[in-house]
Design a protein around this motif. Structure first.
Motif, PDB file in Angstrom:
ATOM      1  N   ASN A   1       0.786  -1.221   0.000  1.00 44.53           N
ATOM      2  CA  ASN A   1       0.000   0.000   0.000  1.00 44.53           C
ATOM      3  C   ASN A   1       0.823   1.279   0.000  1.00 44.53           C
TER       4      ASN A   1
ATOM      5  N   SER B   1       2.778   4.347  -1.859  1.00 46.85           N
ATOM      6  CA  SER B   1       2.678   5.033  -3.144  1.00 46.85           C
ATOM      7  C   SER B   1       3.872   5.969  -3.297  1.00 46.85           C
TER       8      SER B   1
ATOM      9  N   ASP C   1       2.766  -4.264  -5.316  1.00 50.61           N
ATOM     10  CA  ASP C   1       1.667  -3.520  -4.707  1.00 50.61           C
ATOM     11  C   ASP C   1       1.943  -2.014  -4.616  1.00 50.61           C
TER      12      ASP C   1
ATOM     13  N   LYS D   1       2.245   1.601  -5.668  1.00 49.89           N
ATOM     14  CA  LYS D   1       1.704   2.456  -6.724  1.00 49.89           C
ATOM     15  C   LYS D   1       2.742   3.543  -7.012  1.00 49.89           C
TER      16      LYS D   1
ATOM     17  N   GLU E   1       3.570   7.071  -9.516  1.00 53.13           N
ATOM     18  CA  GLU E   1       3.218   8.096 -10.505  1.00 53.13           C
ATOM     19  C   GLU E   1       4.518   8.739 -10.983  1.00 53.13           C
TER      20      GLU E   1
END
Length: 141
Positions: free
Chosen positions: A3, A5, A29, A31, A33
Motif C-alpha cells: 500500500n 505510493s 503492490d 503504486k 506516478e
C-alpha cells in the motif's frame, strides 16, 4: 511494504522506466506516478491536497530538471506543507556523492534522504525496507 505510493519526479524517461520495473519486481503492490519536472509534480500535489489517499508516501526528486528543478520544487513544497495532510518522505536523487552536497541537503528539513544515481535494485529494496524512516537516509550506491 504494501500500500505504499511513490511519486517519481525525474526528466529521464529511461530512469523512470527502470525504476518502474525495479519497484514492481520488489513489490508489485507499490503504486507509482511519474512526472518529468517539478512543476508537474507540484501541480499533482496541489490537485490532491484535499485527500491524503491520493498523496504519495514517498517522493523521489531529481535535482536537475527543466522548468522547475528539485530545489525549486522543495521551495514550492514548503509553501504547501501546512495544507498537506500526510507525512511524505522526500528523497533527493542526484549523481553527486560530494560530501558538501550531502551536508547541504541534510540542512533541508523537508528531505528524508539523499540517493545517489544510479540506484541499484538492492538500493531501492533497502530504501523500501526502511520506510517509513525516522532517520536521514543516505544510499551512496
Amino acid at each position: 511494504m504494501n500500500n505504499l505510493s511513490f511519486l517519481l519526479i525525474d526528466d529521464d524517461e529511461i530512469f523512470q522506466f527502470i525504476m518502474k520495473n525495479t519497484i514492481a519486481e520488489i513489490s508489485p503492490d507499490i503504486k507509482i506516478e511519474f512526472f518529468t519536472d517539478g512543476e508537474k509534480g507540484i501541480d499533482f500535489l496541489k490537485q490532491n491536497l484535499g485527500t491524503a489517499l491520493n498523496l504519495p508516501d514517498v517522493i523521489l526528486l531529481d535535482v536537475n530538471m527543466p522548468f522547475m528543478d528539485g530545489w525549486e520544487f522543495l521551495n514550492e513544497y514548503k509553501s504547501l506543507q501546512t495544507e498537506i495532510k500526510k507525512d511524505i518522505s522526500i528523497y533527493l536523487l542526484t549523481s553527486s556523492n560530494n560530501p558538501s552536497d550531502i551536508a547541504m541537503a541534510k540542512e533541508i528539513s523537508e528531505l528524508s534522504g539523499y540517493l545517489v544515481k544510479p540506484i541499484s535494485k538492492e538500493g531501492i529494496k533497502n530504501l523500501i525496507g526502511h520506510l517509513p524512516t525516522s532517520e536521514w537516509y543516505h544510499n551512496p550506491f
